[in-house]
Scaffold this motif. Structure first.
Motif, PDB file in Angstrom:
ATOM      1  N   HIS A  48     -59.822 -11.760  12.602  1.00 11.40           N
ATOM      2  CA  HIS A  48     -59.940 -12.601  13.797  1.00 11.40           C
ATOM      3  C   HIS A  48     -61.128 -13.536  13.611  1.00 11.40           C
ATOM      4  O   HIS A  48     -62.217 -13.089  13.257  1.00 11.40           O
ATOM      5  CB  HIS A  48     -60.160 -11.748  15.051  1.00 11.40           C
ATOM      6  N   LEU A  49     -60.894 -14.820  13.825  1.00  9.51           N
ATOM      7  CA  LEU A  49     -61.974 -15.810  13.805  1.00  9.51           C
ATOM      8  C   LEU A  49     -62.135 -16.332  15.225  1.00  9.51           C
ATOM      9  O   LEU A  49     -61.178 -16.854  15.804  1.00  9.51           O
ATOM     10  CB  LEU A  49     -61.650 -16.960  12.853  1.00  9.51           C
ATOM     11  N   ASP A  50     -63.329 -16.145  15.769  1.00 11.17           N
ATOM     12  CA  ASP A  50     -63.587 -16.537  17.159  1.00 11.17           C
ATOM     13  C   ASP A  50     -62.511 -15.969  18.082  1.00 11.17           C
ATOM     14  O   ASP A  50     -61.972 -16.643  18.946  1.00 11.17           O
ATOM     15  CB  ASP A  50     -63.673 -18.063  17.286  1.00 11.17           C
ATOM     16  N   GLU A  51     -62.162 -14.692  17.849  1.00  7.02           N
ATOM     17  CA  GLU A  51     -61.216 -13.904  18.638  1.00  7.02           C
ATOM     18  C   GLU A  51     -59.764 -14.354  18.507  1.00  7.02           C
ATOM     19  O   GLU A  51     -58.903 -13.891  19.242  1.00  7.02           O
ATOM     20  CB  GLU A  51     -61.649 -13.846  20.104  1.00  7.02           C
ATOM     21  N   LYS A  52     -59.452 -15.228  17.555  1.00  8.14           N
ATOM     22  CA  LYS A  52     -58.079 -15.651  17.313  1.00  8.14           C
ATOM     23  C   LYS A  52     -57.575 -14.982  16.037  1.00  8.14           C
ATOM     24  O   LYS A  52     -58.160 -15.145  14.966  1.00  8.14           O
ATOM     25  CB  LYS A  52     -57.991 -17.172  17.168  1.00  8.14           C
ATOM     26  N   LYS A  53     -56.466 -14.230  16.174  1.00  6.45           N
ATOM     27  CA  LYS A  53     -55.901 -13.532  15.023  1.00  6.45           C
ATOM     28  C   LYS A  53     -55.404 -14.529  13.993  1.00  6.45           C
ATOM     29  O   LYS A  53     -54.714 -15.492  14.316  1.00  6.45           O
ATOM     30  CB  LYS A  53     -54.754 -12.616  15.466  1.00  6.45           C
ATOM     31  N   GLN A  54     -55.762 -14.277  12.740  1.00  7.16           N
ATOM     32  CA  GLN A  54     -55.379 -15.136  11.632  1.00  7.16           C
ATOM     33  C   GLN A  54     -54.167 -14.554  10.904  1.00  7.16           C
ATOM     34  O   GLN A  54     -53.964 -13.343  10.882  1.00  7.16           O
ATOM     35  CB  GLN A  54     -56.542 -15.270  10.645  1.00  7.16           C
ATOM     36  N   THR A  55     -53.382 -15.422  10.310  1.00 12.34           N
ATOM     37  CA  THR A  55     -52.247 -14.976   9.508  1.00 12.34           C
ATOM     38  C   THR A  55     -52.620 -15.114   8.031  1.00 12.34           C
ATOM     39  O   THR A  55     -53.469 -15.925   7.664  1.00 12.34           O
ATOM     40  CB  THR A  55     -50.984 -15.800   9.806  1.00 12.34           C
ATOM     41  N   TYR A  56     -51.963 -14.333   7.210  1.00 14.34           N
ATOM     42  CA  TYR A  56     -52.197 -14.381   5.774  1.00 14.34           C
ATOM     43  C   TYR A  56     -50.947 -13.923   5.047  1.00 14.34           C
ATOM     44  O   TYR A  56     -50.061 -13.300   5.649  1.00 14.34           O
ATOM     45  CB  TYR A  56     -53.410 -13.524   5.380  1.00 14.34           C
ATOM     46  N   THR A  57     -50.893 -14.232   3.782  1.00 18.77           N
ATOM     47  CA  THR A  57     -49.791 -13.784   2.938  1.00 18.77           C
ATOM     48  C   THR A  57     -50.367 -13.052   1.732  1.00 18.77           C
ATOM     49  O   THR A  57     -51.515 -13.267   1.345  1.00 18.77           O
ATOM     50  CB  THR A  57     -48.932 -14.968   2.447  1.00 18.77           C
TER      51      THR A  57
END
Length: 125
Positions: A48-57
């Motif tokens: 989470h960056l600044d409380e926003k969930k990030q996506t990844y592969t």
């Protein structure tokens, strides 16, 4: 992002959760095996960056001695201060599992140790 797990522990976790026996020394490049590893990581690792969930592969894995390294890729364009990591890799399989987390932002490094069941750490940059 890179994650390192003992190969034997990762094989055992996959077998116990997905009822699939794998030999990561021989089958690591197979798509079905990579799909299982990615599914396992997605369920147990969040950024989470600044409380926003990030996506990844998952971009790949490799064996190094007794460990399997998994490489993840996502997009991060900015950060206003807070990085949150949820990491419960192998927690469901090993009661005494401990995970090290290192976060680098620009030239600054912050680290923490997560002992099962504590799976969340936040860093302020």
């Amino acid at each position: 992002v890179s994650c390192s797990m003992f190969t034997e522990d990762l094989e055992s976790a996959i077998k116990s959760i997905y009822i699939t026996k794998t030999d990561l020394q021989k089958e690591l490049g197979a798509k079905g095996v990579l799909d299982l590893i990615y599914k396992y990581i997605l369920a147990r690792f969040e950024i989470h960056l600044d409380e926003k969930k990030q996506t990844y592969t998952l971009i790949g894995c490799e064996n190094q001695e007794e460990s399997t390294w998994c490489y993840l890729e996502g997009t991060c364009t900015s950060l206003n201060g807070k990085v949150g990591i949820t990491n419960s890799l192998l927690f469901d399989f090993l009661e005494e599992q401990m995970n090290m987390v290192h976060v680098y932002w620009n030239d600054e490094r912050k680290s923490s140790k997560l002992n099962n069941p504590n799976k969340l750490v936040e860093f302020d940059f």
